[in-house]
Each structure stands twice: as structure tokens, then as C-alpha cells.
Design an enzyme around this catalytic site. Structure first.
Site, mmCIF file in Angstrom:
data_model
loop_
_atom_site.group_PDB
_atom_site.id
_atom_site.type_symbol
_atom_site.label_atom_id
_atom_site.label_comp_id
_atom_site.label_asym_id
_atom_site.label_seq_id
_atom_site.Cartn_x
_atom_site.Cartn_y
_atom_site.Cartn_z
ATOM 1 N N GLY A 39 64.586 2.612 -5.486
ATOM 2 C CA GLY A 39 63.790 3.850 -5.498
ATOM 3 C C GLY A 39 63.127 4.067 -6.852
ATOM 4 O O GLY A 39 61.973 4.425 -6.942
ATOM 5 N N LYS A 51 56.846 15.939 -5.089
ATOM 6 C CA LYS A 51 56.014 16.276 -3.921
ATOM 7 C C LYS A 51 56.762 17.171 -2.939
ATOM 8 O O LYS A 51 56.155 17.998 -2.262
ATOM 9 C CB LYS A 51 55.503 15.018 -3.220
ATOM 10 C CG LYS A 51 54.091 14.639 -3.627
ATOM 11 C CD LYS A 51 53.972 13.932 -4.932
ATOM 12 C CE LYS A 51 53.624 14.682 -6.139
ATOM 13 N NZ LYS A 51 53.624 13.899 -7.365
ATOM 14 N N ILE A 184 51.665 15.144 -14.868
ATOM 15 C CA ILE A 184 52.972 15.786 -14.727
ATOM 16 C C ILE A 184 52.888 17.258 -15.099
ATOM 17 O O ILE A 184 53.389 18.129 -14.374
ATOM 18 C CB ILE A 184 54.033 15.066 -15.598
ATOM 19 C CG1 ILE A 184 54.239 13.643 -15.075
ATOM 20 C CG2 ILE A 184 55.350 15.841 -15.620
ATOM 21 C CD1 ILE A 184 55.197 12.791 -15.883
ATOM 22 N N HIS A 450 34.893 15.799 13.993
ATOM 23 C CA HIS A 450 34.543 17.168 13.632
ATOM 24 C C HIS A 450 35.516 18.129 14.281
ATOM 25 O O HIS A 450 35.896 17.913 15.437
ATOM 26 C CB HIS A 450 33.119 17.478 14.130
ATOM 27 C CG HIS A 450 32.682 18.877 13.826
ATOM 28 N ND1 HIS A 450 32.360 19.281 12.549
ATOM 29 C CD2 HIS A 450 32.537 19.966 14.628
ATOM 30 C CE1 HIS A 450 32.010 20.565 12.589
ATOM 31 N NE2 HIS A 450 32.114 21.002 13.835
HETATM 32 P P1 NAD Z 1 49.218 12.011 -18.792
HETATM 33 O O1 NAD Z 1 48.730 10.904 -19.626
HETATM 34 O O2 NAD Z 1 48.726 12.184 -17.409
HETATM 35 O O3 NAD Z 1 48.928 13.398 -19.541
HETATM 36 C C1 NAD Z 1 49.366 13.679 -20.831
HETATM 37 C C2 NAD Z 1 48.460 14.745 -21.406
HETATM 38 O O4 NAD Z 1 49.047 15.240 -22.598
HETATM 39 C C3 NAD Z 1 47.071 14.246 -21.769
HETATM 40 O O5 NAD Z 1 46.125 15.112 -21.221
HETATM 41 C C4 NAD Z 1 47.088 14.282 -23.307
HETATM 42 O O6 NAD Z 1 45.810 14.537 -23.843
HETATM 43 C C5 NAD Z 1 48.036 15.411 -23.565
HETATM 44 N N1 NAD Z 1 48.721 15.385 -24.855
HETATM 45 C C6 NAD Z 1 49.216 14.310 -25.510
HETATM 46 N N2 NAD Z 1 49.845 14.702 -26.645
HETATM 47 C C7 NAD Z 1 49.760 16.059 -26.699
HETATM 48 C C8 NAD Z 1 50.209 17.048 -27.612
HETATM 49 N N3 NAD Z 1 50.908 16.725 -28.713
HETATM 50 N N4 NAD Z 1 49.917 18.352 -27.365
HETATM 51 C C9 NAD Z 1 49.207 18.682 -26.233
HETATM 52 N N5 NAD Z 1 48.767 17.781 -25.336
HETATM 53 C C10 NAD Z 1 49.036 16.488 -25.562
HETATM 54 O O7 NAD Z 1 50.818 11.892 -18.849
HETATM 55 P P2 NAD Z 1 51.955 12.615 -17.993
HETATM 56 O O8 NAD Z 1 51.455 13.839 -17.350
HETATM 57 O O9 NAD Z 1 53.126 12.695 -18.916
HETATM 58 O O10 NAD Z 1 52.261 11.556 -16.888
HETATM 59 C C11 NAD Z 1 52.601 10.228 -17.251
HETATM 60 C C12 NAD Z 1 52.106 9.241 -16.244
HETATM 61 O O11 NAD Z 1 52.897 9.329 -15.090
HETATM 62 C C13 NAD Z 1 50.677 9.492 -15.789
HETATM 63 O O12 NAD Z 1 49.722 8.907 -16.637
HETATM 64 C C14 NAD Z 1 50.703 8.844 -14.449
HETATM 65 O O13 NAD Z 1 50.420 7.496 -14.611
HETATM 66 C C15 NAD Z 1 52.116 9.031 -13.968
HETATM 67 N N6 NAD Z 1 52.191 10.138 -12.990
HETATM 68 C C16 NAD Z 1 51.457 10.052 -11.839
HETATM 69 C C17 NAD Z 1 51.506 11.074 -10.919
HETATM 70 C C18 NAD Z 1 50.699 10.965 -9.662
HETATM 71 O O14 NAD Z 1 50.289 9.858 -9.320
HETATM 72 N N7 NAD Z 1 50.427 12.048 -8.962
HETATM 73 C C19 NAD Z 1 52.266 12.195 -11.162
HETATM 74 C C20 NAD Z 1 53.002 12.251 -12.329
HETATM 75 C C21 NAD Z 1 52.962 11.212 -13.237
#
Ligand code: NAD
Length: 477
Positions: A39, A51, A184, A450
Site C-alpha cells: 500500500g 480522499k 497537500i 448529454h
Molecule cells: P507541493 O510541491 O505540491 O507544494 C509545496 C508548496 O509549498 C509549493 O507551492 C511551494 O512553493 C510552497 N513552499 C515551499 N516552501 C515554503 C515555505 N517555506 N513557506 C511557504 N510555502 C512554501 O508539495 P506538497 O503539497 O507537500 O506535496 C508533495 C507531493 O506529494 C506533491 O508534489 C505531489 O507530487 C504529491 N501529492 C499528490 C497529491 C495528488 O496527486 N492529489 C496529493 C498530495 C500529494
């Protein structure tokens, strides 16, 4: 000593997809992971539990919205223990399912941690304290990623959470600061805001979801400013301190930022969620005893067949590079196994879909408008606003947008972007269309049911020709 043709290290959606295919192809296979069943982060503490919670958040939001349609459910009462129970049940259902699949396929599942001995052997420190030696013809490393938490945001206090602890839903804090306006931060921020927390999102770049097209993000951002207490763009957290009444956070406006977005200098929050990205989990014990190479950012280096610099070792998923998405890892895993089985294949997708499960959902695949501008590539954009969709009107959600990114010469579909409820499901058609090299004509000539939101894809293609039934936008020139 166990001897197998393929061993997969890490049983996330990349690793278990690889192990299952290897077994299906008749290769003797072992799968190693510290959890009881396959998982990985996705199922235990990522995609799946988040989700489940977002599904509940959507329901809550809809019941509130229903007042405008003449149905008043009153104030929802939230039983947090039961909600946690639902989420845990969803996870258990998935992981016991993967556990069953391991048995059906006769994959040797070893619950424990792998340590590499050399290019053909590894040791597994089993969860029961014993050790197992394993010999392999090929190994696939699928060890995933971990939350990246910079030192300034590292506070040893349970009120400062990462995505894993936030998913445990310890309580519904009165105030929550989400550091990072990415996947996230926005998904879990949505969950907490809907459950009743006053959520502040702080993002250091000028916009939420950097990288995604702005016209799509604008639609989401508009709604986020309604559901969350505030969104602070161009702002960075420089310090966090645990105090008895909460976490004291110091903000700093980014010097390049046009709008420092009225960030306070300091504020105290009940809880903080740090979601500023993830880092590859490439510190695999013993890796240095092989020829596997790791780049400056910590990603294991692989070729298009997912082969590392050590001929017997492959690597897939988050540990080899972005995008860090479960479906990309699964696909890579299957490619690596097919290569091991002697097929002449490579990881060469035309489009990897990305979905942010917020409200509205945001999804894209293939070339984005931002990327095209970056590469100075000439594209034509065809947009269909959901205000013109009958189906969106029936849902009382006309805030969405569908857009196609097309090659103006060949009329070929290069990318699709969507924002709106259900965008994550709709993008599947876009991915297929891009992979099949569909043109605007193909999409236009495909009869869509539709009234559905899928019609917005067909009508976007009609917009390209200046002939959309529900939009009057004649083609210029
Ligand atoms: P992310 O890269 O999506 O977002 C991180 C954000 O934090 C960016 O916008 C960045 O500019 C910002 N940031 C960085 N340092 C900062 C700071 N000091 N102060 C304020 N903002 C800051 O990363 P995440 O949300 O941690 O998720 C990690 C990864 O996990 C994602 O890139 C994705 O690949 C994966 N994920 C995917 C899904 C999905 O598919 N729906 C959901 C959750 C996570």
C-alpha cells in the site's frame, strides 16, 4: 536463503504494481516493505485516507449548499472518532485487498527493511526481529519519498503536523496554519476548513499550486478565499515557536512579492501543518555498495527503461523523480518489469495526469499553457466555461473551466486542463485523447452524453473551430 528472479523493495503503488506484474509474467518474485500489507504512503497515509476525508468534506459542503435549493439539513454534528474510523476502515479495506492479491499471486512478501549487500543480494531485517538473506537476478527499488521539512519549520511539538499526523485528525483545531499552498496543503486545508477550523494558507510564491495554469488556479483560488480564513501569498514562515497557548509563527514577505498579502508579522495558531514538498527516499542502506547513482537532489538516476547504473538494479516512482504521483510510479513499475522480462519497452508517456482533489478539483495532463509559453511553443488554446454547461448548472456549480492546448498547424491535442467538480474523473478522457494523438476534429466528432460535464471537452474542441453550440465565439480571421 531466498532466491528469486525479481525482488521489489518498497510496496507502494509503484512497488506492488511491479511485483504483481512480475508474478503474472511467471517470474519468481519477492516484495519487501515494513508495513503488514502492500500500500505504501499512498494507501496508508496519503492518497486513499485523504480522499476518504475529502469525500466527507464534499458531502458537508453540499449539505450546506443545499439550503439554497430548499433543503436544510441543519448544523452537521461531527463525531470525530467515527470519522477517523471510517477513514481507517477504507485504508484497511485497501490494504487487506492488496494482501490477498499477494497470496493469490504467490509473491513472497517480507515485512521488514531491506539492506543491500551487493548487486545480487540483500538482507531483510524482518519485523519479527529475525533476518532473511535474499538472492536476486533483478531488483526494483521503489522506496518512495518522505515529507521535506526545512530546519526553520522543524518544531518538536505534536501541534506541528506533517501530512501523516494531519491525516490522524487529532482534533479540529480552532485555528490552523497550512504552510505550503501545494497539493497537500490545499487538500488537507480543505478537509480541516470544512470540518470547522479557521484555516490560513501561507505560500511563498505569488500563487497557489505553482506550475499549474493560472486561469485554472484562479477558479480554485476564488473558492479557497471563501472557504479558508485567509491565503497569504508571497509570504514565508521564518520562525515557529511552541508556546502553551499555541504555535507562534513569524511571517516574512518575500522581497520580490508584489502583494505581501497583508500577512501579519506574527500570529499564534492552535496547530500548523507543514506541506512544503517531499524528498526522495534514496538513503537505502547498502546502496553505496552498488553502482547505483544518486543525483544532487537525491533522486536515483535511471534511463528510460528505469535501469540504474547497476545493470541488475532498476528504480521507479518518487525515488527517481517528479512528478511524485502514484499512477506515474505504477506505470514505471510495469515498464521496469517488462524490460526485465525481455520486452523492448520504455517509459515514454505523452501525458501524466495531475489531479488536486480540492473543491473544485483541478486536473491537467500533457502540455500546459505555462509550459508552452516557457518553451516558446506556438499553441492554440480553446476554452469552454462551465457557465455554458447545462450539467454544471444542474449541479449549481458553473465555476468550472475546460481548456484544450492544441497544435495550431496539425490541430493535435497536446494538453488538457480542467477545473470544476469531478475534474479528476474527466481528465482520463484527456489523457487517452493525448496518448491516441487525437485532433480537435476527433474530439468534436465524438458524441458525448448529454447532460454531462464530459461535453465540455467536446465543446472546447468546437470552440477551437468557432462553432461551439453553447458559446458564441466566432473564429477570428
Ligand atoms: P507541493 O510541491 O505540491 O507544494 C509545496 C508548496 O509549498 C509549493 O507551492 C511551494 O512553493 C510552497 N513552499 C515551499 N516552501 C515554503 C515555505 N517555506 N513557506 C511557504 N510555502 C512554501 O508539495 P506538497 O503539497 O507537500 O506535496 C508533495 C507531493 O506529494 C506533491 O508534489 C505531489 O507530487 C504529491 N501529492 C499528490 C497529491 C495528488 O496527486 N492529489 C496529493 C498530495 C500529494
Amino acid at each position: 536463503m531466498i532466491s528469486v528472479q525479481v525482488v521489489v523493495v518498497g510496496a507502494g503503488p509503484g512497488g506492488y504494481a511491479a511485483a504483481f506484474l512480475a508474478a503474472d509474467l511467471g517470474l519468481s518474485t519477492a516484495l519487501i516493505d515494513p508495513e503488514l500489507n502492500p500500500g505504501g504512503v499512498c494507501v496508508y497515509r496519503g492518497c486513499i485516507p485523504s480522499k476518504a476525508l475529502l469525500h466527507v468534506a464534499k458531502l458537508l459542503e453540499e449539505t450546506r449548499h443545499a439550503k439554497e435549493w430548499g433543503v436544510d439539513f441543519g448544523d452537521a454534528k461531527i463525531d470525530l472518532a467515527k470519522l477517523r474510523g471510517f477513514k481507517d476502515k477504507v485504508v484497511k479495506k485497501n490494504t487487506s485487498g492488496t494482501g490477498q492479491l499477494v497470496k493469490y499471486r504467490k509473491v513472497q512478501y517480507l515485512q521488514g527493511l531491506a539492506e543491500i549487500v551487493d548487486a545480487h543480494r540483500l538482507t531483510v531485517k524482518l519485523a519479527d526481529g529475525k533476518e532473511e538473506q535474499l538472492q536476486f537476478e533483478h531488483a526494483i527499488l521503489a522506496t518512495g519519498s518522505l515529507p521535506a521539512i526545512p530546519p526553520t519549520l522543524k518544531v518538536d511539538d505534536p501541534r506541528v503536523m506533517d501530512s501523516t499526523t494531519a491525516l490522524d485528525l487529532p482534533d479540529i483545531p480552532k485555528s490552523l496554519l497550512v504552510v505550503g499552498g501545494g497539493y497537500i496543503g490545499l487538500e488537507l486545508g480543505t478537509v480541516y476548513a470544512t470540518l470547522g477550523s479557521a484555516v490560513t494558507v501561507v505560500e511563498m510564491t505569488p500563487g497557489l499550486l505553482p506550475g499549474a495554469d493560472r486561469d485554472l488556479v484562479d477558479v480554485l483560488a476564488k473558492r479557497v478565499t471563501q472557504t479558508m480564513k485567509s491565503v497569504l501569498l508571497n509570504t514565508k514562515v521564518t520562525q515557529m515557536k511552541a508556546e502553551s497557548k499555541g504555535i507562534r509563527v513569524t511571517f516574512e514577505r518575500e522581497p520580490h512579492g508584489e502583494s505581501g498579502d497583508n500577512a501579519p508579522k506574527e500570529q499564534v495558531f492552535d496547530r500548523v501543518l507543514v506541506a512544503v514538498g517531499r524528498r526522495p527516499n534514496s538513503k537505502i542502506p547498502g546502496l553505496e555498495k552498488t553502482h547505483v547513482q544518486v543525483d544532487q537532489r537525491g533522486f536515483i538516476m535511471v534511463d528510460e527503461q528505469r535501469r540504474t547504473h547497476e545493470p541488475t538494479i532498476f528504480a521507479i516512482g518518487d525515488v527517481v523523480g517528479e512528478p511524485m504521483l502514484a499512477h506515474k510510479a505504477s506505470h514505471e513499475g510495469r515498464v521496469a518489469v517488462e524490460v526485465i522480462a525481455g520486452e523492448n519497452v520504455a517509459f515514454a508517456p505523452r501525458a501524466i495526469p495531475a489531479v488536486v482533489f480540492t473543491d473544485p478539483e483541478l486536473a491537467w495532463a500533457g502540455l500546459t499553457e505555462t509550459q508552452a509559453a516557457h518553451e516558446n511553443r506556438k499553441v492554440t488554446i480553446a476554452k469552454f466555461p462551465w457557465g455554458a454547461s447545462g450539467r454544471a448548472a444542474t449541479l449549481d456549480r458553473t465555476d468550472g473551466l475546460t481548456k484544450l492546448i492544441l497544435d495550431p498547424e496539425t490541430e493535435r491535442l497536446l494538453g488538457v486542463g480542467l477545473v470544476g467538480p469531478g475534474a479528476g474523473e474527466l481528465i482520463g478522457e484527456g489523457v487517452l485523447a493525448i496518448e491516441m494523438a487525437a485532433t480537435a476534429t476527433d474530439l468534436k466528432l465524438t458524441i458525448h452524453p448529454h447532460p454531462t460535464l464530459s461535453e465540455t471537452l467536446m465543446e472546447s474542441a468546437e470552440v477551437f473551430f468557432g462553432q461551439a453550440t453553447h458559446v458564441y465565439r466566432p473564429k477570428r480571421g
